[in-house]
Design a protein around this motif. Structure first.
Motif, PDB file in Angstrom:
ATOM      1  N   ALA A 535       0.849  -1.193   0.000  1.00  0.00           N
ATOM      2  CA  ALA A 535       0.000   0.000   0.000  1.00  0.00           C
ATOM      3  C   ALA A 535       0.882   1.239   0.000  1.00  0.00           C
ATOM      4  CB  ALA A 535      -0.909  -0.005   1.231  1.00  0.00           C
ATOM      5  N   PRO A 536       0.304   2.410  -0.294  1.00  0.00           N
ATOM      6  CA  PRO A 536       1.063   3.651  -0.160  1.00  0.00           C
ATOM      7  C   PRO A 536       1.610   3.778   1.261  1.00  0.00           C
ATOM      8  CG  PRO A 536      -0.990   4.053  -1.325  1.00  0.00           C
ATOM      9  CD  PRO A 536      -1.049   2.644  -0.834  1.00  0.00           C
ATOM     10  N   PRO A 537       2.806   4.328   1.434  1.00  0.00           N
ATOM     11  CA  PRO A 537       3.412   4.397   2.772  1.00  0.00           C
ATOM     12  C   PRO A 537       2.538   5.096   3.796  1.00  0.00           C
ATOM     13  CG  PRO A 537       5.012   4.980   1.080  1.00  0.00           C
ATOM     14  CD  PRO A 537       3.686   4.897   0.385  1.00  0.00           C
ATOM     15  N   GLU A 538       1.722   6.040   3.338  1.00  0.00           N
ATOM     16  CA  GLU A 538       0.898   6.782   4.286  1.00  0.00           C
ATOM     17  C   GLU A 538      -0.314   5.984   4.765  1.00  0.00           C
ATOM     18  OE1 GLU A 538       2.997   9.546   1.489  1.00  0.00           O
ATOM     19  OE2 GLU A 538       1.789   7.711   1.312  1.00  0.00           O
ATOM     20  N   SER A 539      -0.608   4.867   4.146  1.00  0.00           N
ATOM     21  CA  SER A 539      -1.802   4.096   4.495  1.00  0.00           C
ATOM     22  C   SER A 539      -1.636   3.433   5.862  1.00  0.00           C
ATOM     23  CB  SER A 539      -2.079   3.022   3.443  1.00  0.00           C
ATOM     24  OG  SER A 539      -3.153   2.192   3.851  1.00  0.00           O
ATOM     25  N   GLN A 540      -2.716   3.441   6.658  1.00  0.00           N
ATOM     26  CA  GLN A 540      -2.744   2.810   7.964  1.00  0.00           C
ATOM     27  C   GLN A 540      -3.753   1.664   8.016  1.00  0.00           C
ATOM     28  OE1 GLN A 540      -0.629   3.760  10.444  1.00  0.00           O
ATOM     29  NE2 GLN A 540       0.243   5.164   8.933  1.00  0.00           N
ATOM     30  N   SER A 541      -4.234   1.224   6.898  1.00  0.00           N
ATOM     31  CA  SER A 541      -5.313   0.239   6.870  1.00  0.00           C
ATOM     32  C   SER A 541      -4.770  -1.176   7.041  1.00  0.00           C
ATOM     33  CB  SER A 541      -6.083   0.347   5.560  1.00  0.00           C
ATOM     34  OG  SER A 541      -7.247  -0.450   5.595  1.00  0.00           O
ATOM     35  N   ASP A 542      -5.684  -2.104   7.364  1.00  0.00           N
ATOM     36  CA  ASP A 542      -5.323  -3.514   7.526  1.00  0.00           C
ATOM     37  C   ASP A 542      -6.533  -4.376   7.201  1.00  0.00           C
ATOM     38  OD1 ASP A 542      -3.839  -5.744   7.988  1.00  0.00           O
ATOM     39  OD2 ASP A 542      -3.302  -5.244  10.049  1.00  0.00           O
ATOM     40  N   PHE A 543      -6.305  -5.684   7.088  1.00  0.00           N
ATOM     41  CA  PHE A 543      -7.385  -6.607   6.766  1.00  0.00           C
ATOM     42  C   PHE A 543      -8.223  -6.909   8.011  1.00  0.00           C
ATOM     43  CE2 PHE A 543      -4.052  -7.506   3.673  1.00  0.00           C
ATOM     44  CZ  PHE A 543      -4.766  -7.494   2.484  1.00  0.00           C
ATOM     45  N   LEU A 544      -9.516  -6.964   7.813  1.00  0.00           N
ATOM     46  CA  LEU A 544     -10.437  -7.316   8.893  1.00  0.00           C
ATOM     47  C   LEU A 544     -11.291  -8.497   8.461  1.00  0.00           C
ATOM     48  CD1 LEU A 544     -11.616  -3.754  10.018  1.00  0.00           C
ATOM     49  CD2 LEU A 544      -9.901  -5.212  11.112  1.00  0.00           C
ATOM     50  N   PRO A 545     -11.542  -9.491   9.351  1.00  0.00           N
ATOM     51  CA  PRO A 545     -11.109  -9.494  10.753  1.00  0.00           C
ATOM     52  C   PRO A 545      -9.649  -9.827  10.961  1.00  0.00           C
ATOM     53  CG  PRO A 545     -12.426 -11.446  10.284  1.00  0.00           C
ATOM     54  CD  PRO A 545     -12.475 -10.620   9.051  1.00  0.00           C
ATOM     55  N   SER A 546      -9.004 -10.583  10.058  1.00  0.00           N
ATOM     56  CA  SER A 546      -7.585 -10.869  10.195  1.00  0.00           C
ATOM     57  C   SER A 546      -7.047 -11.306   8.845  1.00  0.00           C
ATOM     58  CB  SER A 546      -7.342 -11.977  11.235  1.00  0.00           C
ATOM     59  OG  SER A 546      -7.717 -13.244  10.725  1.00  0.00           O
ATOM     60  N   VAL A 547      -5.710 -11.393   8.759  1.00  0.00           N
ATOM     61  CA  VAL A 547      -5.069 -11.752   7.497  1.00  0.00           C
ATOM     62  C   VAL A 547      -5.201 -13.233   7.185  1.00  0.00           C
ATOM     63  CG1 VAL A 547      -3.415  -9.874   7.664  1.00  0.00           C
ATOM     64  CG2 VAL A 547      -2.850 -12.108   8.653  1.00  0.00           C
ATOM     65  N   THR A 548      -5.764 -14.030   8.118  1.00  0.00           N
ATOM     66  CA  THR A 548      -5.902 -15.474   7.884  1.00  0.00           C
ATOM     67  C   THR A 548      -7.348 -15.897   7.679  1.00  0.00           C
ATOM     68  OG1 THR A 548      -5.962 -15.886  10.273  1.00  0.00           O
ATOM     69  CG2 THR A 548      -3.811 -15.994   9.180  1.00  0.00           C
ATOM     70  N   ASP A 549      -8.269 -14.955   7.578  1.00  0.00           N
ATOM     71  CA  ASP A 549      -9.660 -15.300   7.339  1.00  0.00           C
ATOM     72  C   ASP A 549      -9.917 -15.438   5.843  1.00  0.00           C
ATOM     73  OD1 ASP A 549     -11.679 -15.178   9.793  1.00  0.00           O
ATOM     74  OD2 ASP A 549     -10.003 -13.832  10.187  1.00  0.00           O
ATOM     75  N   PRO A 550     -10.832 -16.326   5.448  1.00  0.00           N
ATOM     76  CA  PRO A 550     -11.099 -16.489   4.016  1.00  0.00           C
ATOM     77  C   PRO A 550     -11.799 -15.286   3.398  1.00  0.00           C
ATOM     78  CG  PRO A 550     -12.578 -17.859   5.322  1.00  0.00           C
ATOM     79  CD  PRO A 550     -11.571 -17.303   6.272  1.00  0.00           C
ATOM     80  N   ILE A 551     -12.617 -14.587   4.172  1.00  0.00           N
ATOM     81  CA  ILE A 551     -13.335 -13.411   3.681  1.00  0.00           C
ATOM     82  C   ILE A 551     -12.887 -12.207   4.509  1.00  0.00           C
ATOM     83  CG2 ILE A 551     -15.598 -12.368   3.307  1.00  0.00           C
ATOM     84  CD1 ILE A 551     -16.746 -15.200   3.186  1.00  0.00           C
ATOM     85  N   VAL A 552     -12.414 -11.149   3.835  1.00  0.00           N
ATOM     86  CA  VAL A 552     -11.899  -9.984   4.545  1.00  0.00           C
ATOM     87  C   VAL A 552     -12.465  -8.720   3.914  1.00  0.00           C
ATOM     88  CG1 VAL A 552      -9.761 -11.157   5.193  1.00  0.00           C
ATOM     89  CG2 VAL A 552      -9.853  -9.839   3.065  1.00  0.00           C
TER      90      VAL A 552
END
Length: 735
Positions: A535-552
């Motif tokens: 992502a752009p360096p300024e981005s603070q976002s993340d995957f929800l609920p987690s990076v190991t869930d099938p649907i995010v």
């Protein structure tokens, strides 16, 4: 029976009211006149309250004399408490010396008589005498012991007993001739009544239970007698032996039987309790059929067997194996004893003990473990191997003549002989070897059965050949799973970049990604999921609920290009190729590079813009129309270029519809301020250092998206920043 009590004896038709009250126990408890009145009236007893005023020897109404002409002062009174400790309140209403001096009726009269007689002062009116306690001694569970309580009327009037009831653990006591409220008992002065009481403890405890007797006695309307036993309520279970070890038992021989004693280890003389055994059996009934238990009792929770202190119960446990085991493996089971003893051990507070019963079984043969040899499912092209444990279970040495594989599909199995390459070799009595093994390398898919390992020895008869079956199955090589991502539940795989407008609302910037449409050709489910993002360096976002869930869900929070990847892994550890999804937040149709610098003197700074094909736009390459030709990468426009220092000190390049690729921003410190060349933009600095600020705008940004600063100190010095456009989106410039 009435409320759990048995009634018999001379008091037929009278019942004892069952009571279960707890509290501080005292010998006598005072009761208010109202409560006593209610109890006696409820029992059908007529109570008459009256005052007697007799004539003393003194003058009427004169409290100064007591009639004996001794001049002593006589005080008026209504109760004994208004008199001195050695006086009582007489019938005439005045305090007189206590003729008996026996206030507590303890059968030690001061006046020398042996009984408390009517007229003896403290014994005026109805009086009661009972023992402080009754001792039953040590009584075992299930056993009974009799006792008695004698109630004596020692006053001047009839003693009316309203009730006699036991306040604690009443179920363990039986009063043979009870007294109840409905039928009070009257005792004339000088008479007594004996209650016959039987104590049968239902569990282990030291009895200290109060018997409460309610009456009209002036010296205590509620008298207490403590019913006591020395029962300690302790028991400890023990086993002899602590383990049943049968050793080696040959299958051909009769079974071996060992005794097991279950004992109550506490001394009977100390009043300890019996152990209630509520169950006997095995921990694994039926699953280890080589063990049997023989006992003369069959205890159950509803019908326990009581084991008194110092007593033992003997049971028999038999081990009769029907098949051999490999040493040191052994058949194991546990004798289970359920009980209520105070034993603490492996299973405290459960009332259960386990006694190990173990033994090994062998027979006249060569034993091979494992048997059969089962490799299960193995991929074609892979190899696996199993080491064998081979034991001589005969008495004496055995000569091994040969070992070989025989049967179907044996070409897919390999026999490894280790240190025993030469035949014959000898196995001594109980000798075990572990260096021989079998390998498996499936050539094709499908089961590979029918091959056997055959060991030939000099044992007699059928025992000369030991046969071990070998099994396995070939499986196709594991295929990697395939990672796929959709925008909706069970939607199509994403194949194009996702565009998010620059003015998109927060819900529109929240992207749902469905990775559960990924699949595995071998169906080695469940799959494991792993999401990553560039992502752009300024981005603070993340995957929800987690990076190991099938649907995010992922929210783009800064303009630019987001590269999201998903990798899935099957249960065999095979990982998919990454699935890439591009999200372009903002339509980067135009980029503006604006350079501002100080200007005072005869020095210049030149702004350059180099395309991925190497062509550059700068002062020296722009046309008279202030455009540059970058070939396939378009025609950027140069503006704000000045020819004189006093006309401004900034330069701007605007590039519209730039293609994806790596671009370079370049600032060059020059000395060209004559203004003679029309394509040259002179930038004049009035000092040695050129302080430069480069602001980068995308589309219609009001504020710069990125800002970079630098200082150049001498002619010919340059500073460059690389900036990439990927998937239609500009990324942050880097040095």
């Amino acid at each position: 029976m009435y409320n759990g009590y048995r009634v018999s004896g001379p008091a037929t038709g009278r019942f004892l009211k069952k009571g279960h009250r707890h509290g501080l126990l005292v010998k006598e408890v005072a009761v208010s006149p109202n409560k006593l009145w209610a109890r006696l009236m409820g029992a059908g007893v007529l109570v008459v309250l009256f005052a007697v005023f007799g004539c003393g020897g003194g003058s009427e109404g004169d409290p100064s004399t007591d009639g004996d002409n001794d001049g002593a002062e006589v005080m008026p009174c209504s109760i004994d408490l208004e008199c001195d400790p050695d006086e009582i309140c007489g019938l005439d209403g005045f305090c007189i010396p206590n003729p008996d001096g026996d206030i507590d009726i303890d059968e030690s009269p001061i006046d020398g008589d042996d009984t408390d007689k009517p007229g003896d002062g403290e014994n005026q009116g109805p009086q009661i005498r009972v023992p402080e306690n009754v001792q039953f001694g040590a009584v075992l569970i299930g056993e009974s012991r009799p006792g008695s309580v004698t109630i004596s009327s020692v006053g001047t009037e009839d003693l009316i007993i309203g009730a006699a009831e036991i306040l604690q653990e009443a179920d363990d006591f039986i009063i043979e001739n009870p007294i109840v409220d409905a039928e009070p008992v009257t005792l004339a002065p000088g008479t007594s009544l004996t209650l016959q009481i039987e104590f049968t403890p239902s569990y282990g405890y030291a009895a200290n239970n109060p018997l409460q007797i309610a009456s009209n006695a002036a010296n205590g309307a509620l008298a207490m007698v403590l019913l006591q036993s020395e029962y300690k309520g302790t028991s400890v279970i023990s086993f002899e032996p602590s383990e049943l070890l049968f050793g080696n038992v040959r299958v051909e021989d009769p079974g071996v039987t060992l005794p097991l004693q279950i004992c109550n280890a506490m001394a009977a003389a100390d009043g300890n309790k019996a152990i209630a055994i509520t169950g006997l059996g095995f921990k694994f009934p039926g699953t280890v059929p080589h063990f049997t238990l023989t006992s003369d009792i069959q205890p159950m929770p509803q019908k326990p067997y009581y084991l008194n202190p110092e007593a033992c119960l003997e049971i028999q446990v038999t081990y009769d194996p029907t098949e051999a085991t490999f040493f040191p493996e052994q058949h194991e089971n546990f004798v289970i004893v359920d009980h209520d003893a105070d034993q603490e051990g492996d299973l405290p507070a459960t009332g259960r003990n386990e006694v190990l019963a173990a033994g090994t079984a062998n027979q006249n043969s060569i034993y091979v473990y494992p048997n059969p040899i089962d490799f299960g499912l193995r991929e074609v092209g892979t190899q696996d191997a199993v080491n064998l444990v081979i034991q001589n279970q005969t008495v004496g040495a055995v000569e091994v003549k040969s070992m070989q594989l025989s049967g179907n599909h044996c070409e897919e199995y390999t026999l490894y002989l280790g240190d025993h390459q030469t035949f014959p070799f000898t196995l001594t009595d109980q000798e075990t070897i572990t260096d021989i093994g079998v390998g498996y390398a499936p050539l094709n898919s499908g089961p590979d059965q029918g091959c056997k390992l055959i060991i030939e020895s000099d044992l007699p008869g059928a025992s000369a050949y030991t046969r071990v079956s070998i099994e396995g199955a070939g499986a196709p090589p594991n295929e990697k799973p395939v990672a796929r991502v959709a925008r909706s539940d069970r939607g199509a795989d994403i194949t194009q970049p996702i565009d998010v407008a620059a003015n998109a609302t927060a819900p529109q910037r929240r992207i749902a990604l469905y990775g559960d449409i990924s699949y595995d050709p071998d169906e080695d489910y469940p799959l494991q999921y792993k999401w990553t993002v560039i992502a752009p360096p300024e981005s603070q976002s993340d995957f929800l609920p987690s990076v190991t869930d099938p649907i995010v869900t992922y929210t783009v929070d800064w303009p630019g290009l987001y590269t999201i990847q998903l990798v899935v892994t099957d249960t065999k550890g095979a990982a998919s190729n990454p699935k890439t999804v591009l999200i372009n937040y903002g339509s980067d149709e135009k980029i503006v590079i604006d350079m501002e610098f100080s200007c005072d003197g005869e020095t210049n700074v030149d702004l350059g813009w180099r395309a991925p094909n190497g062509l550059t736009c700068s002062d020296s390459t722009m046309t008279a129309q202030r455009t540059c030709n970058l070939g396939d990468y378009g025609f950027p426009i140069v503006s704000n270029n000045t020819t004189m220092c006093d006309e401004g000190h900034r330069e701007t390049i605007v590039h519209t519809n730039a293609s994806d690729g790596a671009y370079i921003i370049k600032a060059t410190y020059t000395e060209d301020c004559s203004g003679e060349l029309p394509l040259v933009i002179p930038i004049c600095l009035g000092h040695e250092n050129a302080n430069i600020t480069v602001r980068i705008y995308v589309n219609d940004d009001i504020e710069p998206r990125w800002t970079r600063t630098t200082t150049l100190t001498e002619e010919g010095q340059t500073r460059e920043w690389s900036i990439n456009k990927v998937g239609g989106a500009w990324a942050a410039p880097q040095p």
